[in-house]
Design a protein around this motif. Structure first.
Motif, mmCIF file in Angstrom:
data_model
loop_
_atom_site.group_PDB
_atom_site.id
_atom_site.type_symbol
_atom_site.label_atom_id
_atom_site.label_comp_id
_atom_site.label_asym_id
_atom_site.label_seq_id
_atom_site.Cartn_x
_atom_site.Cartn_y
_atom_site.Cartn_z
ATOM 1 N N UNK A 100 31.501 15.082 -61.901
ATOM 2 C CA UNK A 100 32.163 16.327 -62.189
ATOM 3 C C UNK A 100 31.717 17.516 -61.441
ATOM 4 N N UNK A 101 30.536 17.165 -60.612
ATOM 5 C CA UNK A 101 30.213 18.503 -59.738
ATOM 6 C C UNK A 101 31.095 18.741 -58.561
ATOM 7 N N UNK A 102 31.659 17.522 -58.163
ATOM 8 C CA UNK A 102 32.973 17.528 -57.145
ATOM 9 C C UNK A 102 33.810 18.588 -57.423
ATOM 10 N N UNK A 103 34.076 18.991 -58.647
ATOM 11 C CA UNK A 103 34.841 20.048 -58.782
ATOM 12 C C UNK A 103 34.858 21.476 -58.160
ATOM 13 N N UNK A 104 33.316 21.556 -58.047
ATOM 14 C CA UNK A 104 33.166 22.780 -57.458
ATOM 15 C C UNK A 104 32.348 22.717 -56.140
ATOM 16 N N UNK A 105 31.896 21.613 -55.791
ATOM 17 C CA UNK A 105 30.992 21.246 -54.567
ATOM 18 C C UNK A 105 31.968 20.330 -53.642
ATOM 19 N N UNK A 106 33.062 20.968 -52.917
ATOM 20 C CA UNK A 106 33.980 20.431 -52.071
ATOM 21 C C UNK A 106 33.587 19.819 -51.011
ATOM 22 N N UNK A 107 32.295 20.202 -50.632
ATOM 23 C CA UNK A 107 31.847 19.667 -49.412
ATOM 24 C C UNK A 107 31.377 18.292 -49.604
ATOM 25 N N UNK A 108 31.357 17.700 -50.919
ATOM 26 C CA UNK A 108 30.866 16.299 -51.182
ATOM 27 C C UNK A 108 32.451 15.412 -50.895
ATOM 28 N N UNK A 109 32.297 14.215 -50.386
ATOM 29 C CA UNK A 109 33.475 13.481 -50.402
ATOM 30 C C UNK A 109 33.854 12.818 -51.876
ATOM 31 N N UNK A 110 35.135 12.726 -52.249
ATOM 32 C CA UNK A 110 35.478 12.260 -53.373
ATOM 33 C C UNK A 110 35.596 10.888 -53.212
ATOM 34 N N UNK A 111 35.520 10.005 -54.321
ATOM 35 C CA UNK A 111 35.582 8.504 -54.232
ATOM 36 C C UNK A 111 36.921 7.749 -53.974
ATOM 37 N N UNK A 112 37.974 8.344 -54.525
ATOM 38 C CA UNK A 112 39.264 7.906 -54.337
ATOM 39 C C UNK A 112 40.429 8.917 -53.719
ATOM 40 N N UNK A 113 41.259 8.433 -52.894
ATOM 41 C CA UNK A 113 42.179 9.304 -52.403
ATOM 42 C C UNK A 113 43.390 8.536 -52.677
ATOM 43 N N UNK A 114 44.647 9.353 -52.600
ATOM 44 C CA UNK A 114 46.011 8.983 -52.378
ATOM 45 C C UNK A 114 46.193 8.862 -50.870
ATOM 46 N N UNK A 115 47.373 8.586 -50.733
ATOM 47 C CA UNK A 115 48.098 8.268 -49.309
ATOM 48 C C UNK A 115 48.433 9.558 -48.785
ATOM 49 N N UNK A 116 48.848 10.390 -49.617
ATOM 50 C CA UNK A 116 49.248 11.713 -49.098
ATOM 51 C C UNK A 116 50.715 11.962 -49.035
ATOM 52 N N UNK A 117 51.231 13.263 -49.304
ATOM 53 C CA UNK A 117 52.552 13.810 -49.400
ATOM 54 C C UNK A 117 52.885 14.907 -48.331
ATOM 55 N N UNK A 118 53.760 14.862 -47.696
ATOM 56 C CA UNK A 118 54.084 15.971 -46.717
ATOM 57 C C UNK A 118 54.800 17.110 -47.314
ATOM 58 N N UNK A 119 54.007 18.311 -47.000
ATOM 59 C CA UNK A 119 54.753 19.717 -47.429
ATOM 60 C C UNK A 119 55.038 20.309 -46.202
ATOM 61 N N UNK A 120 56.246 20.898 -46.206
ATOM 62 C CA UNK A 120 56.589 21.628 -44.964
ATOM 63 C C UNK A 120 57.494 22.904 -45.489
ATOM 64 N N UNK A 121 56.823 23.896 -44.848
ATOM 65 C CA UNK A 121 57.362 25.314 -45.244
ATOM 66 C C UNK A 121 58.038 26.111 -44.238
ATOM 67 N N UNK A 122 59.459 26.185 -44.007
ATOM 68 C CA UNK A 122 59.908 26.411 -42.923
ATOM 69 C C UNK A 122 61.394 26.919 -43.196
ATOM 70 N N UNK A 123 61.831 27.890 -42.460
ATOM 71 C CA UNK A 123 63.135 28.399 -42.525
ATOM 72 C C UNK A 123 64.066 27.638 -41.759
#
Length: 123
Positions: A100-123
């Motif tokens: 649970x401490x990962x929630x406020x200590x972002x310097x620590x690496x999370x155990x599980x990750x997704x593959x990512x999704x691209x967000x592009x903000x542009x006109x």
């Protein structure tokens, strides 16, 4: 825990998007889940996290614009993004950890990750 993000895309400045992260596997062990992002040429940065009790933590750069939430019955994490800016352009990753401490200590690496999704903000 396996994580799969969805909901990214191209949006104009000022627009909104909602990202989803579907979790499967030993989801009961995830006491903290969160969203991180990585812009081109930059390092990965924390955006928002939420613990199993629903306590939320936000980066200063997105406070008041983004909202993190979770549906425990559906094992799904969300990130509602409003008033999007070009600086929000990045690949957004979902992450989970039993500590649970990962929630406020972002310097620590999370155990599980997704593959990512691209967000592009542009006109």
């Amino acid at each position: 825990v396996q994580l799969v993000e969805s909901g990214g895309g191209l949006v104009q400045p000022g627009g909104s998007l909602r990202l989803s992260c579907a979790a499967s596997g030993y989801t009961y062990s995830s006491n903290c889940m969160g969203w991180f992002r990585q812009a081109p040429g930059k390092g990965r940065e924390g955006v928002a996290t939420i613990d199993r009790d629903g306590n939320t933590y936000y980066a200063d750069s997105i406070k008041g614009r983004f909202t993190i939430s979770q549906d425990n019955a559906k094992n799904t994490l969300y990130l509602q993004m409003n008033s999007l800016k070009p600086d929000d352009t990045a690949v957004y990753y979902c992450a989970a950890d039993r500590d649970r401490s990962r929630c406020w200590n972002w310097a620590l690496l999370f155990r599980s990750w997704g593959q990512g999704t691209q967000v592009t903000v542009s006109s």
